[in-house]
Design an enzyme around this catalytic site. Structure first.
Site, PDB file in Angstrom:
ATOM      1  N   SER A 111     -12.197 -36.191  37.480  1.00 30.26           N
ATOM      2  CA  SER A 111     -11.557 -37.465  37.152  1.00 30.26           C
ATOM      3  C   SER A 111     -10.057 -37.447  37.385  1.00 30.26           C
ATOM      4  CB  SER A 111     -11.864 -37.842  35.701  1.00 30.26           C
ATOM      5  OG  SER A 111     -11.382 -36.839  34.834  1.00 30.26           O
TER       6      SER A 111
ATOM      7  N   CYS B 248      -4.183 -38.512  33.397  1.00 30.24           N
ATOM      8  CA  CYS B 248      -5.618 -38.772  33.236  1.00 30.24           C
ATOM      9  C   CYS B 248      -6.053 -38.539  31.786  1.00 30.24           C
ATOM     10  CB  CYS B 248      -6.412 -37.857  34.178  1.00 30.24           C
ATOM     11  SG  CYS B 248      -8.195 -38.037  34.021  1.00 30.24           S
TER      12      CYS B 248
ATOM     13  N   ALA C 173      -2.888 -33.849  33.531  1.00 36.39           N
ATOM     14  CA  ALA C 173      -3.148 -34.047  32.101  1.00 36.39           C
ATOM     15  C   ALA C 173      -2.250 -35.123  31.506  1.00 36.39           C
ATOM     16  CB  ALA C 173      -2.978 -32.738  31.345  1.00 36.39           C
TER      17      ALA C 173
ATOM     18  N   THR D  97     -13.220 -33.988  33.652  1.00 34.61           N
ATOM     19  CA  THR D  97     -12.559 -32.740  33.997  1.00 34.61           C
ATOM     20  C   THR D  97     -11.634 -32.912  35.186  1.00 34.61           C
ATOM     21  OG1 THR D  97     -12.968 -30.390  34.182  1.00 34.61           O
ATOM     22  CG2 THR D  97     -14.201 -31.802  35.672  1.00 34.61           C
TER      23      THR D  97
ATOM     24  N   THR E 223      -8.440 -35.519  31.026  1.00 31.51           N
ATOM     25  CA  THR E 223      -7.932 -34.185  31.357  1.00 31.51           C
ATOM     26  C   THR E 223      -6.967 -33.749  30.262  1.00 31.51           C
ATOM     27  OG1 THR E 223      -8.075 -34.711  33.715  1.00 31.51           O
ATOM     28  CG2 THR E 223      -6.689 -32.849  33.109  1.00 31.51           C
TER      29      THR E 223
ATOM     30  N   GLY F 183     -15.055 -23.480  40.234  1.00 36.02           N
ATOM     31  CA  GLY F 183     -14.754 -24.475  39.216  1.00 36.02           C
ATOM     32  C   GLY F 183     -15.668 -25.657  39.434  1.00 36.02           C
TER      33      GLY F 183
ATOM     34  N   LYS G  98     -14.545 -24.248  32.534  1.00 33.00           N
ATOM     35  CA  LYS G  98     -15.148 -24.855  33.719  1.00 33.00           C
ATOM     36  C   LYS G  98     -14.791 -24.104  34.991  1.00 33.00           C
ATOM     37  CE  LYS G  98     -14.244 -29.104  31.332  1.00 33.00           C
ATOM     38  NZ  LYS G  98     -13.358 -30.265  31.342  1.00 33.00           N
TER      39      LYS G  98
END
Length: 186
Positions: free
Chosen positions: A136, A172, A169, A13, A175, A57, A45
């Site tokens: 992450s 990673c 995003a 996440t 993500t 979160g 989340k």
């Protein structure tokens, strides 16, 4: 702690928070990963707590995070309107309780005045400059949010958080761009 289980919770996440112009936003992606497999793309989340007065979160093992969110809700009921106190009390329990000590998660929580990062090592940290990130892709989102907050005076907290999550995003693999946002205004 080199086994796959203890490493896995941190790869799933990205959560970022931005505080600007009287508004605080926490954004999180929706991807849940098990190893190299995407198990779910739209997990939530990020969520409101304390009747909407606090937003949170989480990153890490989902069951662990839900346990911590429940404990935080109880602390917020015990210390209404005192986010810092509730988080410090949770951190104490997290470090001293034999069961809680084994939980693997991190959280970002915020109310109208305060933003805090909570870790299983007992940290209750107030981020510098109103920007923080975990998970992450947290370092990517943190760098992007800081740069955006400093360079674009016109962008509001939500726009900065959303763009920072999009950048994370793109970098990673843990993500995605299914972004959930919760916000509070002063």
């Amino acid at each position: 702690m080199n086994d796959t289980h203890s490493a896995a919770p941190w790869h799933g996440t990205t959560i970022v928070t931005v505080r600007k112009d009287g508004k605080v936003v926490i954004a999180g992606d929706g991807q849940v990963t098990m190893g190299q497999t995407i198990m779910k793309a739209n997990a939530r989340k990020v969520r409101p707590l304390a009747k909407g007065d606090v937003i949170a979160g989480f990153a890490g093992a989902t069951a662990d995070a839900f346990t911590l969110l429940e404990r935080l809700e109880a602390k917020l009921e015990q210390y209404p309107g005192q986010l810092m106190r509730a988080c410090v009390e949770l951190a104490k329990d997290w470090r001293t309780d034999r069961y809680l000590r084994r939980l693997e998660a991190m959280m970002i929580v915020a109310d109208k005045e305060t933003t805090l990062v909570l870790t299983g090592t007992g940290d209750v940290l107030e981020p510098q400059g109103g920007v923080a990130a975990i998970g992450s892709g947290g370092n990517y989102a943190l760098a992007a949010a800081r740069a955006l907050a400093e360079s674009d005076d016109a962008a509001d907290a939500e726009a900065i958080a959303r763009r920072a999550m999009q950048i994370a995003a793109e970098i990673c693999v843990y993500t995605n761009d299914s972004i959930i946002i919760e916000s509070l205004s002063a």
